[in-house]
Scaffold this motif. Structure first.
Motif, PDB file in Angstrom:
ATOM      1  N   ILE B 121      15.632   5.752   1.886  1.00  0.00           N
ATOM      2  CA  ILE B 121      15.039   7.200   1.971  1.00  0.00           C
ATOM      3  C   ILE B 121      14.647   7.891   0.654  1.00  0.00           C
ATOM      4  O   ILE B 121      13.816   8.643   0.780  1.00  0.00           O
ATOM      5  N   ARG B 124      10.944   6.474   1.125  1.00  0.00           N
ATOM      6  CA  ARG B 124      10.449   7.680   2.271  1.00  0.00           C
ATOM      7  C   ARG B 124       9.624   8.756   1.753  1.00  0.00           C
ATOM      8  O   ARG B 124       9.414   9.882   1.837  1.00  0.00           O
ATOM      9  N   ARG B 125      11.143   9.667   0.279  1.00  0.00           N
ATOM     10  CA  ARG B 125      11.104  10.407  -0.741  1.00  0.00           C
ATOM     11  C   ARG B 125       9.135  10.162  -1.304  1.00  0.00           C
ATOM     12  O   ARG B 125       8.694  11.227  -2.399  1.00  0.00           O
ATOM     13  N   ALA B 130       4.766   6.042   6.924  1.00  0.00           N
ATOM     14  CA  ALA B 130       6.286   6.685   7.155  1.00  0.00           C
ATOM     15  C   ALA B 130       6.436   5.361   8.382  1.00  0.00           C
ATOM     16  O   ALA B 130       7.527   5.437   8.809  1.00  0.00           O
ATOM     17  N   GLN B 134       9.873   3.070   8.133  1.00  0.00           N
ATOM     18  CA  GLN B 134      10.639   2.389   9.804  1.00  0.00           C
ATOM     19  C   GLN B 134      11.222   1.192   9.477  1.00  0.00           C
ATOM     20  O   GLN B 134      12.162   0.798  10.352  1.00  0.00           O
ATOM     21  N   THR B 137      13.296   0.468   8.113  1.00  0.00           N
ATOM     22  CA  THR B 137      14.841   1.000   7.922  1.00  0.00           C
ATOM     23  C   THR B 137      15.889  -0.464   9.398  1.00  0.00           C
ATOM     24  O   THR B 137      16.712  -0.751   9.498  1.00  0.00           O
ATOM     25  N   THR B 203       8.555   9.326  15.249  1.00  0.00           N
ATOM     26  CA  THR B 203       9.075  10.043  14.109  1.00  0.00           C
ATOM     27  C   THR B 203      10.543  10.015  14.048  1.00  0.00           C
ATOM     28  O   THR B 203      11.257   9.971  14.840  1.00  0.00           O
ATOM     29  N   VAL B 206      15.165  13.972  10.452  1.00  0.00           N
ATOM     30  CA  VAL B 206      15.347  13.603   8.690  1.00  0.00           C
ATOM     31  C   VAL B 206      16.496  14.758   8.612  1.00  0.00           C
ATOM     32  O   VAL B 206      16.506  15.615   8.724  1.00  0.00           O
ATOM     33  N   ASP B 209      18.106  14.333   3.513  1.00  0.00           N
ATOM     34  CA  ASP B 209      17.277  14.668   2.310  1.00  0.00           C
ATOM     35  C   ASP B 209      18.230  14.479   0.837  1.00  0.00           C
ATOM     36  O   ASP B 209      18.606  15.492   0.757  1.00  0.00           O
TER      37      ASP B 209
END
Lengths: 347, 238
Positions: B121, B124-125, B130, B134, B137, B203, B206, B209
């Motif tokens: 996370i 991603r922030r 992206a 992923q 992930t 995508t 989310v 977050d």
């Protein structure tokens, strides 16, 4: 081979980081072409496979064992862009989750093990596939050669970076000799395992082997029937990005060749004494056994005694330039071929 | 420490590592200061020392290399305990040992105080690509599954009295690796189809977050700022 923090100075780390970021950007675009919207799950699982395969220990000789680096294997199985991405993700995860490989050295690690090893191995693979008759039996042979040579080429690239910004006071030409010498052996193991793994996948699911797609043309016809013939003609959009990506790669290859030639010849003429001195008090190649998990860096930096320093340096120089030219030419062919094989893959 | 937003911790550790690497190796006191800072972080996060030490084992191969450096290094020699060692090699060994150890400890502390999911996370922030996040992930999510499959194959091999002793047994292991690849790849295809059937469009949604307040950023910045101050002092002294 995971380089820790502090092994390279800050400028080289930053420059390698920029190279890695650029390469990853390119690969993210390329992987989308290889896998479409399947990229995330497929690349993720292949990355998990690479990570697992690196943990599989292969016996080499009495008591010692080696393990796979996996870049060329992944490139032959799923395509070069996805392979670079997978190896890079594995390295990132290892750096942040397992503290294996320094965070500031991440760029160096990704550039060497992700980009250089995979691109060199896959380019050689493509070159052989292109030259050899179009038979499936050629695929493991080409995979062997690609994987076996990718390891010493990576070692040479490491030496180049070391010459630019290594923090250890070692003679560069002896480092080059030791690295290449040890890694020729490691490369043979890598090539053997890669070839056997590829051939076992070929025996079960030949359609999964990316590297066999271009050459096993009859196979495509047999399995997909008339469909592939319909989709074959449109060969328009792909070559453009392929050719655009060619120039920087070629320029980079030429630069590396010039640098290597410069290093080798400079040290051959200027400091035979230093080399001699280093060579005689280093019988350190006893530490060749790979560390079971981490791929012992000692294997990478253990130094081998050299019989005749002038001869060895000369050979190293010539071999360096030769291999680099070979790799550069191979990259050229690979990039040109990729456009076409991607088309066929889509068919 | 455990509650800090992951993106703050990621940036703090990366900045700390960069500052450490950029410190001149002659500034011995600076490295002592860095070690104290990390010890303070570990104490604040209540990470036991034994845990950190165990995880530091990953560094051992390079420690051996660093120990060999003074013996094989070039440059003027100095006599230490009757051994002729390269002075330059000693400095280089110290340089690599100190910086690598500090980097490893910082990463271990990060991994110890941050769950893998939270780390992603945070990535991603931080606006990392992206697709890359992923892929990572999925790799982490299925890593245990793949490793389990590999373990089951090993159990199957060994229950048939297979033991890899020399190079003649490599084909068997390579076939295992091939089978593992096929299973991973086919699992990937199944996962992708399952995602499509649940409305995946490229995508990931989310759900969780984690935002970071200015105070949290300031807390996380303590470590790199303190390190930067130390490094700046060592630069001006050098």
């Amino acid at each position: 081979m995971h380089v820790p923090d502090g092994f390279f100075n800050a400028p080289v780390s930053v420059a390698a980081g920029a190279v890695a970021a650029g390469g990853l950007g390119l690969c993210l675009r390329g992987a989308r072409r290889e896998l479409d919207d399947r990229t995330a799950p497929m690349a993720g699982l292949v990355a998990a496979f690479v990570f697992a395969a690196q943990m599989l220990n292969f016996p080499v000789a009495a008591g010692t064992s080696g393990h796979l680096l996996g870049g060329t294997l992944a490139a032959v199985l799923v395509g070069p862009y996805t392979a670079v991405l997978c190896v890079a993700v594995v390295l990132i995860v290892q750096a942040f989750f397992f503290a294996d490989g320094g965070i500031t050295a991440l760029g160096v690690n990704i550039t060497l093990m992700g980009i250089v090893a995979t691109v060199a191995g896959y380019a050689l693979f493509r070159l052989i596939m292109r030259a050899a008759p179009r038979r499936r039996a050629v695929v493991p042979v080409a995979a062997f050669a690609g994987a076996a040579l990718s390891v010493p080429i990576t070692a040479l690239a490491f030496t180049g970076l070391f010459w630019l910004g290594g923090t250890a006071p070692l003679d560069v030409s002896s480092v080059a000799l030791a690295m290449v010498g040890v890694h020729v052996l490691i490369g043979l193991g890598e090539g053997l395992i890669t070839a056997l793994t590829v051939s076992s996948v070929l025996a079960v699911r030949p359609d999964l082997v990316y590297g066999a797609r271009g050459t096993a043309a009859p196979l495509v016809l047999r399995t997909a029937g008339g469909e592939s013939e319909v989709a074959a003609p449109p060969v328009a959009p792909a070559p453009a990005p392929g050719r655009a990506g060619l120039r920087p790669v070629l320029a980079g290859g030429a630069l590396v060749a010039v640098l290597l030639a410069g290093v080798a010849s400079f040290y051959a003429s200027a400091s035979p004494d230093g080399l001699e001195k280093v060579a005689q008090d280093k019988g350190l190649n006893a530490q060749e056994q790979d560390h079971p998990l981490g791929g012992g860096p000692l294997a990478d930096y253990g130094v081998k005694g050299v019989a005749s320093e002038r001869l060895s340096v000369g050979v190293a120089g010539v071999a360096g330039v030769g291999i680099t030219l070979l790799a550069g030419g191979a990259v050229f062919y690979a990039v040109r071929r990729r456009g076409r094989s991607a088309q066929r893959a889509r068919a | 420490m455990h509650r800090l937003p992951p993106q703050c911790k990621l940036l703090a550790v990366a900045a700390f590592a960069v500052v450490v690497v950029a410190t001149p190796r002659e500034a011995l006191w600076a490295f002592a200061a860095y070690a104290l800072m990390l010890a303070a972080v570990a104490a604040a996060a209540r990470v036991p020392a034994g845990f950190v030490l165990r995880r530091m084992a990953i560094e051992i191969p390079f420690v051996i290399f660093a120990v060999a450096l003074p013996v094989i290094g070039l440059g003027e020699r100095v006599q230490v305990l009757g051994l002729s060692l390269s002075a330059e090699g000693l400095w280089a060994a110290w340089n690599i040992l100190a910086k690598a150890t500090l980097g490893v400890v910082a990463s271990v502390l990060l991994a110890a105080t941050t769950e893998p999911h939270a780390m992603l996370i945070g990535a991603r922030r931080l606006r990392l690509p992206a697709l890359l996040v992923q892929i990572a992930t999925f790799m982490l999510r299925y890593l245990d599954v793949i490793l389990d499959e590999m373990r089951r194959m090993r159990v199957a091999r060994e229950s048939r009295a297979f033991a890899a002793r020399d190079v003649r047994h490599v084909p068997v292991l390579a076939r295992s690796a091939g089978a593992l690849f096929i299973r991973s790849y086919e699992r990937g295809e199944r996962v992708h189809l399952a995602m499509l059937s649940r409305g995946y469009t490229g995508t990931m949604p989310v759900i969780d977050d984690i935002g970071a307040s200015a105070a949290q950023w300031a807390t996380a910045a303590l470590l790199p700022v303190a390190a930067l101050a130390t490094a700046a002092t060592s630069w001006s002294m050098g």
